[in-house]
Design a protein around this motif. Structure first.
Motif, PDB file in Angstrom:
ATOM      1  N   TRP A   1       0.845  -1.210   0.000  1.00 51.79           N
ATOM      2  CA  TRP A   1       0.000   0.000   0.000  1.00 51.79           C
ATOM      3  C   TRP A   1       0.877   1.255   0.000  1.00 51.79           C
ATOM      4  O   TRP A   1       0.617   2.200  -0.728  1.00 51.79           O
ATOM      5  CB  TRP A   1      -0.902  -0.062   1.225  1.00 51.79           C
ATOM      6  CG  TRP A   1      -2.028   0.923   1.274  1.00 51.79           C
ATOM      7  CD1 TRP A   1      -3.178   0.894   0.538  1.00 51.79           C
ATOM      8  CD2 TRP A   1      -2.113   2.065   2.117  1.00 51.79           C
ATOM      9  NE1 TRP A   1      -3.969   1.954   0.878  1.00 51.79           N
ATOM     10  CE2 TRP A   1      -3.352   2.687   1.842  1.00 51.79           C
ATOM     11  CE3 TRP A   1      -1.273   2.631   3.082  1.00 51.79           C
ATOM     12  CZ2 TRP A   1      -3.777   3.845   2.499  1.00 51.79           C
ATOM     13  CZ3 TRP A   1      -1.700   3.766   3.738  1.00 51.79           C
ATOM     14  CH2 TRP A   1      -2.930   4.371   3.443  1.00 51.79           C
TER      15      TRP A   1
ATOM     16  N   HIS B   1       1.548   9.678  -5.358  1.00 49.21           N
ATOM     17  CA  HIS B   1       2.009  11.023  -5.013  1.00 49.21           C
ATOM     18  C   HIS B   1       3.089  11.494  -5.954  1.00 49.21           C
ATOM     19  O   HIS B   1       3.155  12.673  -6.297  1.00 49.21           O
ATOM     20  CB  HIS B   1       2.499  11.068  -3.565  1.00 49.21           C
ATOM     21  CG  HIS B   1       1.375  11.087  -2.605  1.00 49.21           C
ATOM     22  ND1 HIS B   1       0.733   9.944  -2.211  1.00 49.21           N
ATOM     23  CD2 HIS B   1       0.733  12.102  -2.005  1.00 49.21           C
ATOM     24  CE1 HIS B   1      -0.250  10.260  -1.393  1.00 49.21           C
ATOM     25  NE2 HIS B   1      -0.275  11.567  -1.254  1.00 49.21           N
TER      26      HIS B   1
ATOM     27  N   THR C   1       1.839  14.875  -7.620  1.00 49.38           N
ATOM     28  CA  THR C   1       2.405  16.130  -7.136  1.00 49.38           C
ATOM     29  C   THR C   1       3.799  16.410  -7.676  1.00 49.38           C
ATOM     30  O   THR C   1       4.267  17.523  -7.588  1.00 49.38           O
ATOM     31  CB  THR C   1       2.476  16.142  -5.599  1.00 49.38           C
ATOM     32  OG1 THR C   1       3.309  15.068  -5.196  1.00 49.38           O
ATOM     33  CG2 THR C   1       1.106  15.967  -4.996  1.00 49.38           C
TER      34      THR C   1
ATOM     35  N   ALA D   1       6.410  20.614   4.805  1.00 52.37           N
ATOM     36  CA  ALA D   1       5.233  20.673   3.937  1.00 52.37           C
ATOM     37  C   ALA D   1       5.480  19.970   2.612  1.00 52.37           C
ATOM     38  O   ALA D   1       4.574  19.843   1.797  1.00 52.37           O
ATOM     39  CB  ALA D   1       4.846  22.125   3.686  1.00 52.37           C
ATOM     40  N   SER D   2       6.712  19.483   2.400  1.00 53.72           N
ATOM     41  CA  SER D   2       7.025  19.021   1.050  1.00 53.72           C
ATOM     42  C   SER D   2       6.574  17.592   0.802  1.00 53.72           C
ATOM     43  O   SER D   2       6.593  16.746   1.686  1.00 53.72           O
ATOM     44  CB  SER D   2       8.527  19.146   0.789  1.00 53.72           C
ATOM     45  OG  SER D   2       9.188  18.054   1.374  1.00 53.72           O
ATOM     46  N   VAL D   3       6.167  17.362  -0.422  1.00 53.11           N
ATOM     47  CA  VAL D   3       5.746  16.023  -0.813  1.00 53.11           C
ATOM     48  C   VAL D   3       6.974  15.127  -0.979  1.00 53.11           C
ATOM     49  O   VAL D   3       6.891  13.908  -0.824  1.00 53.11           O
ATOM     50  CB  VAL D   3       4.914  16.075  -2.100  1.00 53.11           C
ATOM     51  CG1 VAL D   3       4.438  14.688  -2.491  1.00 53.11           C
ATOM     52  CG2 VAL D   3       3.731  16.990  -1.928  1.00 53.11           C
TER      53      VAL D   3
ATOM     54  N   PHE E   1       5.811  11.288   9.729  1.00 46.66           N
ATOM     55  CA  PHE E   1       4.843  11.132   8.644  1.00 46.66           C
ATOM     56  C   PHE E   1       3.571  11.945   8.928  1.00 46.66           C
ATOM     57  O   PHE E   1       3.086  12.690   8.079  1.00 46.66           O
ATOM     58  CB  PHE E   1       4.525   9.637   8.502  1.00 46.66           C
ATOM     59  CG  PHE E   1       3.682   9.301   7.332  1.00 46.66           C
ATOM     60  CD1 PHE E   1       4.192   9.402   6.055  1.00 46.66           C
ATOM     61  CD2 PHE E   1       2.381   8.882   7.508  1.00 46.66           C
ATOM     62  CE1 PHE E   1       3.409   9.082   4.962  1.00 46.66           C
ATOM     63  CE2 PHE E   1       1.595   8.559   6.417  1.00 46.66           C
ATOM     64  CZ  PHE E   1       2.109   8.663   5.140  1.00 46.66           C
TER      65      PHE E   1
ATOM     66  N   ILE F   1      -6.192   9.260   7.662  1.00 44.44           N
ATOM     67  CA  ILE F   1      -4.975   8.610   8.167  1.00 44.44           C
ATOM     68  C   ILE F   1      -4.679   9.104   9.583  1.00 44.44           C
ATOM     69  O   ILE F   1      -4.351   8.318  10.479  1.00 44.44           O
ATOM     70  CB  ILE F   1      -3.801   8.892   7.218  1.00 44.44           C
ATOM     71  CG1 ILE F   1      -4.062   8.188   5.892  1.00 44.44           C
ATOM     72  CG2 ILE F   1      -2.486   8.440   7.819  1.00 44.44           C
ATOM     73  CD1 ILE F   1      -3.148   8.613   4.783  1.00 44.44           C
TER      74      ILE F   1
ATOM     75  N   PHE G   1     -10.559  10.161  -6.510  1.00 49.04           N
ATOM     76  CA  PHE G   1     -10.208   9.494  -7.764  1.00 49.04           C
ATOM     77  C   PHE G   1     -11.268   9.640  -8.843  1.00 49.04           C
ATOM     78  O   PHE G   1     -10.958   9.701 -10.021  1.00 49.04           O
ATOM     79  CB  PHE G   1      -9.980   7.994  -7.530  1.00 49.04           C
ATOM     80  CG  PHE G   1      -8.736   7.691  -6.748  1.00 49.04           C
ATOM     81  CD1 PHE G   1      -7.633   8.529  -6.820  1.00 49.04           C
ATOM     82  CD2 PHE G   1      -8.666   6.563  -5.955  1.00 49.04           C
ATOM     83  CE1 PHE G   1      -6.491   8.246  -6.097  1.00 49.04           C
ATOM     84  CE2 PHE G   1      -7.519   6.268  -5.229  1.00 49.04           C
ATOM     85  CZ  PHE G   1      -6.428   7.117  -5.302  1.00 49.04           C
TER      86      PHE G   1
HETATM   87  C1  HEM Z   1      -0.135   6.777   2.966  1.00 45.87           C
HETATM   88  C2  HEM Z   1      -0.601   7.946   3.184  1.00 45.87           C
HETATM   89  C3  HEM Z   1      -1.261   8.820   2.136  1.00 45.87           C
HETATM   90  C4  HEM Z   1      -2.322   8.519   1.343  1.00 45.87           C
HETATM   91  C5  HEM Z   1      -3.126   7.221   1.278  1.00 45.87           C
HETATM   92  C6  HEM Z   1      -2.574   9.664   0.535  1.00 45.87           C
HETATM   93  C7  HEM Z   1      -3.556   9.741  -0.421  1.00 45.87           C
HETATM   94  C8  HEM Z   1      -3.624  10.719  -1.378  1.00 45.87           C
HETATM   95  C9  HEM Z   1      -4.447  10.683  -2.533  1.00 45.87           C
HETATM   96  C10 HEM Z   1      -5.401   9.543  -2.860  1.00 45.87           C
HETATM   97  C11 HEM Z   1      -4.225  11.799  -3.254  1.00 45.87           C
HETATM   98  C12 HEM Z   1      -4.886  12.171  -4.572  1.00 45.87           C
HETATM   99  C13 HEM Z   1      -3.968  11.684  -5.670  1.00 45.87           C
HETATM  100  C14 HEM Z   1      -4.619  11.687  -7.028  1.00 45.87           C
HETATM  101  O1  HEM Z   1      -5.694  12.279  -7.202  1.00 45.87           O
HETATM  102  O2  HEM Z   1      -4.032  11.073  -7.923  1.00 45.87           O
HETATM  103  C15 HEM Z   1      -3.243  12.552  -2.548  1.00 45.87           C
HETATM  104  C16 HEM Z   1      -2.763  13.785  -2.967  1.00 45.87           C
HETATM  105  C17 HEM Z   1      -1.834  14.505  -2.275  1.00 45.87           C
HETATM  106  N1  HEM Z   1      -1.144  14.108  -1.152  1.00 45.87           N
HETATM  107 FE1  HEM Z   1      -1.423  12.411  -0.141  1.00 45.87          FE
HETATM  108  N2  HEM Z   1      -1.682  10.648   0.865  1.00 45.87           N
HETATM  109  C18 HEM Z   1      -0.853  10.163   1.838  1.00 45.87           C
HETATM  110  C19 HEM Z   1       0.192  10.814   2.439  1.00 45.87           C
HETATM  111  C20 HEM Z   1       0.589  12.103   2.131  1.00 45.87           C
HETATM  112  C21 HEM Z   1       1.567  12.845   2.860  1.00 45.87           C
HETATM  113  C22 HEM Z   1       2.356  12.358   4.068  1.00 45.87           C
HETATM  114  C23 HEM Z   1       1.637  14.055   2.283  1.00 45.87           C
HETATM  115  C24 HEM Z   1       2.517  15.156   2.804  1.00 45.87           C
HETATM  116  C25 HEM Z   1       3.206  15.928   2.123  1.00 45.87           C
HETATM  117  C26 HEM Z   1       0.735  14.082   1.162  1.00 45.87           C
HETATM  118  C27 HEM Z   1       0.547  15.129   0.288  1.00 45.87           C
HETATM  119  C28 HEM Z   1      -0.314  15.119  -0.776  1.00 45.87           C
HETATM  120  C29 HEM Z   1      -0.489  16.232  -1.678  1.00 45.87           C
HETATM  121  C30 HEM Z   1       0.208  17.551  -1.591  1.00 45.87           C
HETATM  122  C31 HEM Z   1      -1.452  15.844  -2.620  1.00 45.87           C
HETATM  123  C32 HEM Z   1      -1.989  16.674  -3.764  1.00 45.87           C
HETATM  124  C33 HEM Z   1      -3.201  17.380  -3.211  1.00 45.87           C
HETATM  125  C34 HEM Z   1      -3.710  18.484  -4.051  1.00 45.87           C
HETATM  126  O3  HEM Z   1      -4.576  18.229  -4.908  1.00 45.87           O
HETATM  127  O4  HEM Z   1      -3.309  19.614  -3.807  1.00 45.87           O
HETATM  128  N3  HEM Z   1       0.098  12.872   1.109  1.00 45.87           N
HETATM  129  N4  HEM Z   1      -2.885  11.883  -1.404  1.00 45.87           N
END
Ligand code: HEM
Lengths: 283, 451
Positions: free
Chosen positions: A230, A238, A242, B13-15, B77, B171, B396
């Motif tokens: 996962w 990501h 991103t 804040a960074s990805v 995290f 989460i 999604f």
């Molecule tokens: C395992 C844990 C995580 C899951 C399951 C998760 C899930 C998701 C999902 C499903 C998306 C949308 C992606 C898409 O539409 O293709 C997303 C976007 C994103 N995630 Fe996460 N995420 C997790 C952890 C994190 C963490 C730790 C960060 C910290 C930086 C983060 C930052 C972002 C950002 C910046 C976006 C784009 C959001 C936007 O549209 O501005 N994610 N994440």
């Protein structure tokens, strides 16, 4: 007719289906297209009937459970899920070349189930811990996700094949593959679909564990590996969403992700001394 | 200093950090699947030698998922997730609530999907026509009059932009639930012999005695087998809860996968143990007197006030656990030769004696093994799981789609220029189809001409 005979026929039919799709790809034999689709639909229906019949047989044997409870049954279901996922993909994208990279997985899965001597094919009674509707939900959701990941890795291979040769030999068989951008897009959509189902699979597994033992998470190797898988896919999404990763990198990640799936599913049972009561060498 | 310029803030804040953390979590998690967890120290010394075992103990590998470094990774995290969200959510929120009727006309000209029409009609009438066409296609619009014409706007699923944040929040909820569980809950177990009761249980791992605040009694335990004889089909305990404080007493039957919950404490059927003793009930069919006895193997006891004496001379053990299937009973009522016979466990048999007939029922006494858990965080975890699935679906499969119609009267030609344009944040191919359908509808409208 019993279920093993039906599933034997299914194995051959998936082999035929995979070969037809590969022939379409390798020999550019477009004319085989309809035959390939019909064989696949037929194989899928026989597969469905085989699962249904096995279900009925388990009731006749006085046990009565959904046939999703051991390694053999889950491999059969895996093939089923790959076939229906692929048929959906073919219908959506009207492209049969994808079949050459998807249906071999369905064949390999069911062939391994039928031919391996590693686990029993018998209908065995279910121990009390496995008698749960959450287990059924868990297996179905996980394997629908795994099916998508299998196809995604096939498409990843397709991408890498095409990418290596692009533009060098305009008349080569690779030119019949979809455009790189399109493959990339299908890989992404497939991964996204798989991720949703894998998440649901982990969650239903946790709910099952909680109803059986009072702990929704105990870090046993099976659980941990599903979480690792996962994480890998979460990182992939990501990186793409991103950081704009695409193309080769995502194709590789789709393949690496599926290796992790296989390890979760197979490696944990057979390579690590699993504590997981589900699966195991006896199934 | 503004938060966006702070280097530490940018780091958290960074990805990129998220990607690294995810991959580090994934790879370190492998260790605990290869090196068995939570074994006694001798196990590691035997498996890895004293020096390596010492090293493993120092970095907490035998209990790595609770180790300081693994927990720190999880904290990093979550921190990353929280700061990333605080950093981005305001902008996303802005996108959700913003007034799209204020959109700069220049930006409309650059939308990815657009089509221009012309018409001689007046702006108010055209705005109405356009609104009607949009509605017909399922786009409810708003209109704002502008100095040189009118702007119409319609959107779908603006809130779907929050889906990602629902996933991220989920989460954190799951982590919160896990923390609540580990602070305020416990995992314990207890063995209760049939006919006995307990008011406390033993914490798993430490063996600490934890009082329950009420009493659990095991009235009966049954294990049943499939016809193949070997595979257990069901483990079942009949329990009674007696809560004097709440003046409450009730019975409940539990099996595996169907636990009993009382006052936030859940009792799971997890194991059982056959004990070295039997419950024997004897009925004198002539006088109808009945008595129940508890008796170990190899001991002879008597029924007070009668000449009856009996004992279990021998037993046959059928499983490693010590289940008994056959018993040899010795029975005497003081008249004639004693009876010696064999009977099945859990069965009833008749004994015919010169002066009376007796019925004898024998069953081995079991102790039921219960897993006892209190986890007040589990509902938080489940809420997080539900939110995650909903959030993933929204993130999604739903997209924020926007359509504008900008009507501008052009002085030189005295005609109206009508710009139909739109944008979707995801699933562009599906949106393109929707947009094409709209364009077709506009084209077919007689008051409009393609430009
Ligand atoms: C395992 C844990 C995580 C899951 C399951 C998760 C899930 C998701 C999902 C499903 C998306 C949308 C992606 C898409 O539409 O293709 C997303 C976007 C994103 N995630 Fe996460 N995420 C997790 C952890 C994190 C963490 C730790 C960060 C910290 C930086 C983060 C930052 C972002 C950002 C910046 C976006 C784009 C959001 C936007 O549209 O501005 N994610 N994440």
């Amino acid at each position: 007719m019993n279920s093993s005979q039906l599933l034997g026929i299914t194995t051959l039919a998936y082999l035929l289906s995979a070969m037809l799709y590969i022939a379409i790809f390798v020999f550019q034999a477009r004319k085989l297209g309809l035959a390939a689709t019909l064989v696949t639909i037929g194989a899928f229906l026989v597969n469905t009937a085989g699962i249904g019949l096995r279900w009925q047989e388990s009731y006749q044997a006085g046990i009565g459970y959904a046939p999703l409870s051991n390694m053999y049954e889950s491999l059969v279901f895996f093939a089923w899920a790959i076939a229906i996922f692929y048929l959906g993909l073919e219908w959506k994208y009207k492209n049969r070349i994808l079949g050459a990279f998807s249906m071999p997985f369905a064949f390999l899965s069911i062939a391994y189930a039928s031919l391996s001597s590693q686990f029993t094919k018998e209908i065995k009674p279910l121990i009390p811990a496995l008698q749960s509707n959450w287990l059924i939900a868990h297996v179905i959701t996980c394997f629908v996700g795994y099916a998508a990941f299998a196809v995604a890795s096939g498409l990843g291979i397709m991408y890498l094949l095409k990418d290596k040769k692009t533009g060098k030999e305009p008349g080569s068989i690779l030119s019949s593959l979809p455009e790189l951008k399109e493959i990339d897009d299908i890989i992404h959509k497939t991964l996204v679909f798989g991720f949703l189902w894998l998440s649901a699979g982990i969650i239903t597994g946790a709910v099952w564990a909680n109803s059986a033992w009072g702990t929704y998470w105990s870090w046993d190797p099976k659980e941990t590996w599903s979480l690792i898988t996962w994480f890998v896919y979460a990182a992939t999404l990501h990186a793409r969403f991103t950081r704009g990763w695409a193309g080769r990198r995502i194709a590789w990640l789709a393949i690496i992700g599926f290796v992790s799936v296989i390890f979760t599913y197979y490696g944990v049972n057979f390579l690590l001394a699993g504590l997981h009561s589900y699966g195991g060498s006896g199934g | 200093m503004k938060k966006t310029e702070n280097a530490a803030w940018r780091f958290f804040a960074s990805v990129k950090l998220a990607l690294v953390t995810l991959l580090v979590l994934a790879s370190t998690s492998i260790i605990g699947t290869i090196i068995p967890q939570n074994k006694p120290p001798e196990f590691y010394i035997e498996a890895f030698g004293p020096r390596l075992a010492m090293f493993l103990q120092i970095i907490d590998v035998p209990n790595m998922y609770n180790s300081w470094w693994f927990i720190s990774l999880l904290l990093l995290f979550s921190n990353n997730l929280i700061i990333c969200t605080i950093d981005r959510l305001p902008n996303v929120w802005q996108m959700v609530v913003m007034n799209n009727l204020d959109t700069d006309p220049e930006r409309l000209e650059k939308m990815p999907h657009r089509q221009v029409f012309q018409s001689r009609g007046d702006t108010a009438a055209l705005a109405e026509v356009a609104a009607g066409l949009l509605t017909k296609n399922g786009w409810q619009s708003q209109t704002e009059n502008k100095p040189a014409g009118a702007l119409l706007f319609s959107q779908k699923n603006a809130w779907s932009r929050l889906g990602v944040y629902a996933v991220h929040l989920s989460i954190l909820l799951i982590f919160a639930g896990a923390i609540i569980g580990s602070l305020f809950g416990f995992k314990a177990n207890v063995m209760i012999p049939e006919g006995s009761a307990t008011d406390s249980v033993y914490e798993t791992g430490t063996g600490k005695i934890l009082p329950l605040g009420f009493i659990v009694q095991c009235n009966d335990f049954q294990v049943s087998y499939y016809t193949d004889g070997g595979t257990p089909k069901e483990f079942r305990s009949d329990l009674t809860i007696k809560d004097d404080a709440a003046r409450k007493t009730f019975n409940r039957r539990i099996i595996v996968n169907d636990p009993l919950d009382y006052k936030g404490i859940t009792f799971y059927q997890s194991s059982y143990q056959p004990l070295q003793g039997f419950s024997i009930s004897i009925t004198n069919k002539t006088s109808n007197a009945t008595q129940v006895f508890s008796i170990p193997v190899g001991k002879k006891i008597g029924w007070d006030g009668t000449p009856i004496e009996f004992g279990i001379a021998n037993q046959r053990v059928r499983s490693r656990m010590g289940d008994v299937d056959l018993l040899q009973i010795w029975f005497s009522d003081g008249e004639g030769e004693p009876s010696l016979f064999v009977m099945n466990n859990d069965s009833t048999t008749s004994i015919t004696r010169p002066s009376a007939t007796y019925e004898l029922k024998a069953s081995q006494i079991y102790a039921t093994g219960l897993q006892v858990a209190k986890d007040p965080g589990v509902w938080v975890v489940y809420a997080g799981c539900t939110l995650m699935l909903i959030g993933l679906y929204v993130a999604f499969f739903l997209s924020h789609r926007r359509i504008w119609v900008n009507i501008v009267r052009e002085e030189e030609t005295d005609r109206c220029r009508i710009l139909l344009c739109g944008v979707s944040n995801k699933n562009k191919i599906a949106f393109e189809k929707e947009f094409t359908a709209l364009v077709e509808c506009f084209t077919n409208e007689s008051t409009l001409q393609n430009a």
